[in-house]
Design a protein around this motif. Structure first.
Motif, PDB file in Angstrom:
ATOM      1  N   LYS A   1       0.837  -1.194   0.000  1.00 26.70           N
ATOM      2  CA  LYS A   1       0.000   0.000   0.000  1.00 26.70           C
ATOM      3  C   LYS A   1       0.876   1.249   0.000  1.00 26.70           C
ATOM      4  O   LYS A   1       1.653   1.480   0.925  1.00 26.70           O
ATOM      5  CB  LYS A   1      -0.916   0.014   1.236  1.00 26.70           C
ATOM      6  N   LYS A   2       0.752   2.049  -1.036  1.00 28.12           N
ATOM      7  CA  LYS A   2       1.616   3.219  -1.185  1.00 28.12           C
ATOM      8  C   LYS A   2       1.294   4.327  -0.184  1.00 28.12           C
ATOM      9  O   LYS A   2       2.107   5.232   0.019  1.00 28.12           O
ATOM     10  CB  LYS A   2       1.506   3.762  -2.610  1.00 28.12           C
ATOM     11  N   TYR A   3       0.116   4.280   0.429  1.00 16.53           N
ATOM     12  CA  TYR A   3      -0.261   5.335   1.376  1.00 16.53           C
ATOM     13  C   TYR A   3       0.282   5.082   2.780  1.00 16.53           C
ATOM     14  O   TYR A   3       0.074   5.895   3.683  1.00 16.53           O
ATOM     15  CB  TYR A   3      -1.783   5.491   1.424  1.00 16.53           C
ATOM     16  N   ILE A   4       0.953   3.966   3.008  1.00 14.51           N
ATOM     17  CA  ILE A   4       1.508   3.677   4.325  1.00 14.51           C
ATOM     18  C   ILE A   4       2.614   4.686   4.657  1.00 14.51           C
ATOM     19  O   ILE A   4       3.545   4.877   3.867  1.00 14.51           O
ATOM     20  CB  ILE A   4       2.057   2.238   4.395  1.00 14.51           C
ATOM     21  N   ARG A   5       2.539   5.320   5.825  1.00 17.60           N
ATOM     22  CA  ARG A   5       3.565   6.272   6.229  1.00 17.60           C
ATOM     23  C   ARG A   5       4.879   5.550   6.543  1.00 17.60           C
ATOM     24  O   ARG A   5       4.882   4.527   7.202  1.00 17.60           O
ATOM     25  CB  ARG A   5       3.105   7.042   7.467  1.00 17.60           C
ATOM     26  N   GLY A   6       5.970   6.124   6.071  1.00 12.13           N
ATOM     27  CA  GLY A   6       7.284   5.534   6.301  1.00 12.13           C
ATOM     28  C   GLY A   6       7.552   4.301   5.469  1.00 12.13           C
ATOM     29  O   GLY A   6       8.479   3.541   5.771  1.00 12.13           O
ATOM     30  N   ARG A   7       6.764   4.082   4.426  1.00  9.93           N
ATOM     31  CA  ARG A   7       6.898   2.871   3.613  1.00  9.93           C
ATOM     32  C   ARG A   7       8.296   2.760   2.999  1.00  9.93           C
ATOM     33  O   ARG A   7       8.899   1.682   3.005  1.00  9.93           O
ATOM     34  CB  ARG A   7       5.843   2.874   2.515  1.00  9.93           C
ATOM     35  N   LYS A   8       8.831   3.859   2.466  1.00 14.46           N
ATOM     36  CA  LYS A   8      10.151   3.828   1.845  1.00 14.46           C
ATOM     37  C   LYS A   8      11.233   3.479   2.863  1.00 14.46           C
ATOM     38  O   LYS A   8      12.192   2.770   2.535  1.00 14.46           O
ATOM     39  CB  LYS A   8      10.445   5.171   1.182  1.00 14.46           C
ATOM     40  N   LEU A   9      11.076   3.966   4.088  1.00 13.28           N
ATOM     41  CA  LEU A   9      12.050   3.649   5.129  1.00 13.28           C
ATOM     42  C   LEU A   9      12.006   2.166   5.474  1.00 13.28           C
ATOM     43  O   LEU A   9      13.058   1.524   5.612  1.00 13.28           O
ATOM     44  CB  LEU A   9      11.758   4.491   6.381  1.00 13.28           C
ATOM     45  N   TYR A  10      10.800   1.607   5.594  1.00 17.79           N
ATOM     46  CA  TYR A  10      10.661   0.185   5.902  1.00 17.79           C
ATOM     47  C   TYR A  10      11.242  -0.676   4.780  1.00 17.79           C
ATOM     48  O   TYR A  10      11.900  -1.695   5.044  1.00 17.79           O
ATOM     49  CB  TYR A  10       9.192  -0.171   6.107  1.00 17.79           C
ATOM     50  N   VAL A  11      10.998  -0.264   3.533  1.00 17.24           N
ATOM     51  CA  VAL A  11      11.532  -1.015   2.392  1.00 17.24           C
ATOM     52  C   VAL A  11      13.059  -0.977   2.405  1.00 17.24           C
ATOM     53  O   VAL A  11      13.729  -1.994   2.173  1.00 17.24           O
ATOM     54  CB  VAL A  11      10.980  -0.450   1.075  1.00 17.24           C
ATOM     55  N   ALA A  12      13.630   0.201   2.667  1.00 13.30           N
ATOM     56  CA  ALA A  12      15.089   0.333   2.717  1.00 13.30           C
ATOM     57  C   ALA A  12      15.683  -0.525   3.836  1.00 13.30           C
ATOM     58  O   ALA A  12      16.712  -1.195   3.648  1.00 13.30           O
ATOM     59  CB  ALA A  12      15.477   1.800   2.909  1.00 13.30           C
ATOM     60  N   MET A  13      15.033  -0.540   4.985  1.00 15.41           N
ATOM     61  CA  MET A  13      15.505  -1.371   6.103  1.00 15.41           C
ATOM     62  C   MET A  13      15.429  -2.854   5.740  1.00 15.41           C
ATOM     63  O   MET A  13      16.321  -3.633   6.096  1.00 15.41           O
ATOM     64  CB  MET A  13      14.668  -1.086   7.352  1.00 15.41           C
ATOM     65  N   GLY A  14      14.376  -3.235   5.032  1.00  9.13           N
ATOM     66  CA  GLY A  14      14.250  -4.629   4.614  1.00  9.13           C
ATOM     67  C   GLY A  14      15.325  -5.034   3.626  1.00  9.13           C
ATOM     68  O   GLY A  14      15.872  -6.145   3.708  1.00  9.13           O
ATOM     69  N   VAL A  15      15.642  -4.138   2.689  1.00 11.44           N
ATOM     70  CA  VAL A  15      16.688  -4.439   1.699  1.00 11.44           C
ATOM     71  C   VAL A  15      18.031  -4.629   2.388  1.00 11.44           C
ATOM     72  O   VAL A  15      18.828  -5.502   2.006  1.00 11.44           O
ATOM     73  CB  VAL A  15      16.757  -3.314   0.641  1.00 11.44           C
ATOM     74  N   ILE A  16      18.308  -3.823   3.402  1.00 10.57           N
ATOM     75  CA  ILE A  16      19.577  -3.949   4.137  1.00 10.57           C
ATOM     76  C   ILE A  16      19.702  -5.335   4.758  1.00 10.57           C
ATOM     77  O   ILE A  16      20.783  -5.941   4.746  1.00 10.57           O
ATOM     78  CB  ILE A  16      19.680  -2.848   5.206  1.00 10.57           C
ATOM     79  N   THR A  17      18.602  -5.864   5.297  1.00 11.88           N
ATOM     80  CA  THR A  17      18.657  -7.183   5.937  1.00 11.88           C
ATOM     81  C   THR A  17      18.928  -8.298   4.929  1.00 11.88           C
ATOM     82  O   THR A  17      19.322  -9.401   5.328  1.00 11.88           O
ATOM     83  CB  THR A  17      17.335  -7.482   6.659  1.00 11.88           C
ATOM     84  N   MET A  18      18.702  -8.044   3.635  1.00 10.16           N
ATOM     85  CA  MET A  18      18.974  -9.053   2.613  1.00 10.16           C
ATOM     86  C   MET A  18      20.465  -9.223   2.369  1.00 10.16           C
ATOM     87  O   MET A  18      20.897 -10.267   1.868  1.00 10.16           O
ATOM     88  CB  MET A  18      18.265  -8.693   1.306  1.00 10.16           C
ATOM     89  N   PHE A  19      21.267  -8.213   2.715  1.00 16.45           N
ATOM     90  CA  PHE A  19      22.699  -8.243   2.406  1.00 16.45           C
ATOM     91  C   PHE A  19      23.586  -8.248   3.647  1.00 16.45           C
ATOM     92  O   PHE A  19      24.748  -8.660   3.568  1.00 16.45           O
ATOM     93  CB  PHE A  19      23.070  -7.037   1.529  1.00 16.45           C
ATOM     94  N   PHE A  20      23.065  -7.817   4.774  1.00 13.97           N
ATOM     95  CA  PHE A  20      23.884  -7.709   5.977  1.00 13.97           C
ATOM     96  C   PHE A  20      23.149  -8.352   7.154  1.00 13.97           C
ATOM     97  O   PHE A  20      21.917  -8.323   7.222  1.00 13.97           O
ATOM     98  CB  PHE A  20      24.196  -6.240   6.314  1.00 13.97           C
ATOM     99  N   SER A  21      23.915  -8.938   8.062  1.00 13.70           N
ATOM    100  CA  SER A  21      23.363  -9.513   9.281  1.00 13.70           C
ATOM    101  C   SER A  21      24.296  -9.209  10.441  1.00 13.70           C
ATOM    102  O   SER A  21      25.437  -8.774  10.246  1.00 13.70           O
ATOM    103  CB  SER A  21      23.180 -11.029   9.138  1.00 13.70           C
ATOM    104  N   GLY A  22      23.800  -9.437  11.647  1.00  7.96           N
ATOM    105  CA  GLY A  22      24.609  -9.130  12.827  1.00  7.96           C
ATOM    106  C   GLY A  22      25.763 -10.079  13.040  1.00  7.96           C
ATOM    107  O   GLY A  22      26.702  -9.758  13.763  1.00  7.96           O
ATOM    108  N   GLY A  23      25.714 -11.271  12.448  1.00  6.05           N
ATOM    109  CA  GLY A  23      26.763 -12.257  12.653  1.00  6.05           C
ATOM    110  C   GLY A  23      26.330 -13.329  13.639  1.00  6.05           C
ATOM    111  O   GLY A  23      25.295 -13.211  14.306  1.00  6.05           O
TER     112      GLY A  23
END
Length: 295
Positions: free
Chosen positions: A105-127
């Motif tokens: 849903k494009k009307y969700i507030r902070g959607r771009k931030l959540y998507v960016a955070m999700g993409v980061i988890t695809m490439f990096f982890s805490g170890g």
């Protein structure tokens, strides 16, 4: 014009012939070793001691499988594997579907931030060490829920479902809202039934991972009552190898019995996935095509 059509027809035949040969070779490469593993697992230690490729068992035997199932706790491990796979798949798919529905849903507030955070988890982890400390602080060590809760979320699966939900016509969502349905009712009654192909695809992928996973047990479980089938079979293989190494003046039959046990464990762990895949194949194909990333 006629010559051009003939040339295109000849090129098409050559292309199809080359594809057919490559597919046959690829099939042989897959099927022949698999057949060898299955037949060898039903062979006696004497037959395996002869070595070489076994196309058909010269001496049929169930001793390898008896060695695996001799431990009565194997059935407890089988129950743990089945339970954690079914529950893990159900919770993982539903949780990822909820997140994917919200992010579609494009009307969700902070959607771009959540998507960016999700993409980061695809490439990096805490170890490994920070993850262990987190699991320990959550009180999940030596509990069944360590198989379920850490495996709830996968952003890759969220992306597949998110793009699938975007293909659902807006008119369905709008008509549900006009009829007084809230987000939960719309999600459960409309989007989940329409997204079954994509959800079945994710369930297949996650189910294979859950069924084959034994590293979670190695890292976070010491209670043998919580061992899944893969970990239990791993112990059986290690024990059989240890017994062979401790055999003074050991014979080739004992060594090949160890090999037979290993082959039997491969068949046992692979069989459930092989049985389930044909049942989900039609959902798997449509889910991969309809839920593919298009942006």
């Amino acid at each position: 014009m006629h010559q051009k059509a003939i040339k295109e027809d000849l090129d098409s035949r050559i292309f199809n012939a080359v594809n057919l040969v490559l597919l046959i070779l690829f099939t042989v490469i897959i099927v022949v070793p698999l057949w060898n593993v299955i037949i060898s697992s039903f062979s006696s230690g004497r037959a395996l001691a002869e070595g070489g490729f076994i196309f058909w068992s010269k001496e049929f035997s169930l001793e390898n499988y008896r060695a695996v199932f001799r431990d009565s706790s194997i059935w407890q491990s089988f129950f743990i594997s089945v339970t954690k796979t079914l529950l893990g798949v159900a919770t993982h798919v539903f949780f990822c579907a909820m997140v994917g529905y919200a992010l579609s849903k494009k009307y969700i507030r902070g959607r771009k931030l959540y998507v960016a955070m999700g993409v980061i988890t695809m490439f990096f982890s805490g170890g490994m060490i920070p993850t262990y400390l987190l699991i320990k602080s959550l009180g999940l060590l030596n509990t069944f829920w360590v198989y379920i809760i850490p495996a709830l979320f996968s952003y890759y699966d969220v992306v597949i479902l998110m793009n699938f939900f975007r293909n659902v016509p807006d008119s369905l969502d709008e008509s549900a809202k006009i009829d007084g349905a809230g987000d939960w009712r719309t999600f459960i009654s409309i989007f989940i039934p329409l997204s079954m192909p994509a959800m079945a695809t994710i369930a297949l992928f996650n189910g294979v991972n859950q069924w084959n996973d034994f590293m979670t047990t190695k890292l976070y479980i010491t209670d043998q009552a919580l061992y899944p089938l893969q970990m239990k079979l791993y112990e059986i293989i290690v024990q059989s190898q240890t017994q062979s190494m401790q055999n003074i003046g050991g014979s080739a039959v004992i060594e090949t019995t160890t090999k037979g046990v290993q082959l039997a464990t491969i068949v046992i762990t692979t069989l459930p996935i092989v049985v389930m895949y044909p049942l989900l194949q039609r959902y798997f194909i449509s889910g991969m095509t309809m839920g593919a990333v298009k942006e």
